[in-house]
Design an enzyme around this catalytic site. Structure first.
Site, PDB file in Angstrom:
ATOM      1  CE  LYS A 192      61.191 -23.382  17.285  1.00  0.00           C
ATOM      2  NZ  LYS A 192      60.829 -23.437  18.764  1.00  0.00           N
ATOM      3  CE  LYS A 245      65.219 -22.755  16.623  1.00  0.00           C
ATOM      4  NZ  LYS A 245      64.748 -23.235  17.911  1.00  0.00           N
TER       5      LYS A 245
END
Ligand code: PBG
Length: 324
Positions: A192, A245
């Protein structure tokens, strides 16, 4: 002789025969926001077509998604109150816990995933507890564990830690196993990035940090090898699925993680990616539905098996021929 690739593009039937990547409703996971004290639903201004729901309204939304063939939702909560440790995140009568129970009661077959993180529940908006001005890793782990257990008790099928603390997958797995939640899976937000594409989400979830930024725990957008390290660590710690992400600016990362992982790979097509398309669509600058389908397809082609996306419902409508 000329080699003529165009022969395989001549008719729709031939194009269909040689198509390498496909997108299905089954690949989609719909992110939903549930908010304490709401009557029904309220729109998220920076994400046209997205809402914060009450518990009753989220059940109806989940029913619609399920009817469209979408197998899973991931829930984010906006609690009644925030405090320094985010204690409403692990309350058994918390907003996400209530939404999980209500959805599972009405739609027992639907997969319910919960986002495990403190940022929506802390008054400072960081994803962990603050000790001496810094987000303290190991003190945060204990709280994430409580939250994951509480979500499991409410009936979550899969918990998804999104905080980027070190060692959280091992800690959550160990705790779930010791509480007899051996069947609850872990979808790790393994890779992330500290991304500007989360802006509209922080507006939707009221989770913008009051001071500083998330760069001391989320990843530097410049790094790719580090993504492989993070993915490997979470695989070793017992994640059942891993995620990259955001999606679009990190298609190279999705591809590289795909190549080293045997686990199902998810990608999060985040709020900013959604908002950009909606804004340009509203201005009449792009064909929003076509851009949406091309974006989602590109994420699958890069190597993702599953896509978390605010487009889930709209894409499922297109895919099933039930366009709204
Ligand atoms: C953290 C979390 C965030 C998103 C999902 N989980 C925001 C953040 O790190 O600030 C972002 C999702 C999106 O932008 O759509 N709990």
């Amino acid at each position: 002789m000329i080699i003529r690739p165009r022969r395989l593009r001549r008719t729709a039937a031939i194009r269909e025969m040689v198509r390498e990547t496909s997108l299905s409703q089954k690949d989609l996971i719909a992110p939903l926001f549930v908010k304490y004290g709401l009557k029904e639903k309220e729109p998220v201004s920076s994400m046209p077509g997205q809402y914060r729901f009450s518990v009753d309204a989220i059940v109806n939304e989940a029913k619609e998604l399920w009817a469209l063939g979408i197998p899973a939702v991931i829930l984010f909560g906006l609690p009644d109150k925030k405090d320094a440790t985010g204690s409403r995140s692990w309350a058994d009568d918390g907003i996400v816990q209530r939404a999980v129970s209500a959805i599972k009661e009405n739609l027992p077959e639907m997969a319910v995933i919960t986002d495990v993180c403190l940022c929506e529940y802390t008054d400072h908006g960081h994803c962990g507890v603050i000790v001496n001005g810094e987000v303290d890793n190991d003190a945060t782990l204990e709280l994430l564990v409580r939250q994951a257990i509480s979500h499991s008790r409410a009936g979550a099928d899969i918990v998804a830690p999104s905080d980027m603390m070190d060692g959280r997958i091992a800690a959550v797995r160990k705790a779930l196993d010791s509480e007899d939640f051996t069947n609850v899976g872990i979808l790790s937000y393994a890779v992330k990035y500290a991304s500007a594409f989360y802006g509209p989400f922080r507006d939707a979830a009221e989770s913008t940090p009051l001071f500083g930024d998330r760069k001391s725990y989320q990843m530097d957008p410049s790094n790719a090898l580090e993504a492989l390290k993070e993915a490997q660590l979470d695989m070793d710690e017992g994640a059942d699925m891993i995620m990259v992400k955001p999606a679009l600016p990190y298609l190279d990362i999705i591809r590289r993680v795909r190549e080293i992982s045997m686990l199902p790979l998810a990608a999060y097509n985040v709020s900013g990616e959604y908002a950009m398309v909606k804004a340009a669509e509203q201005k009449g600058w792009i064909d929003g539905k076509k851009v949406m389908m091309e974006m989602l397809l590109s994420v699958k082609r890069a190597g993702a098996d599953l896509i978390l996306t605010y487009f889930a419902k709209e894409a499922a409508q297109v895919l099933s021929g039930k366009e709204g």
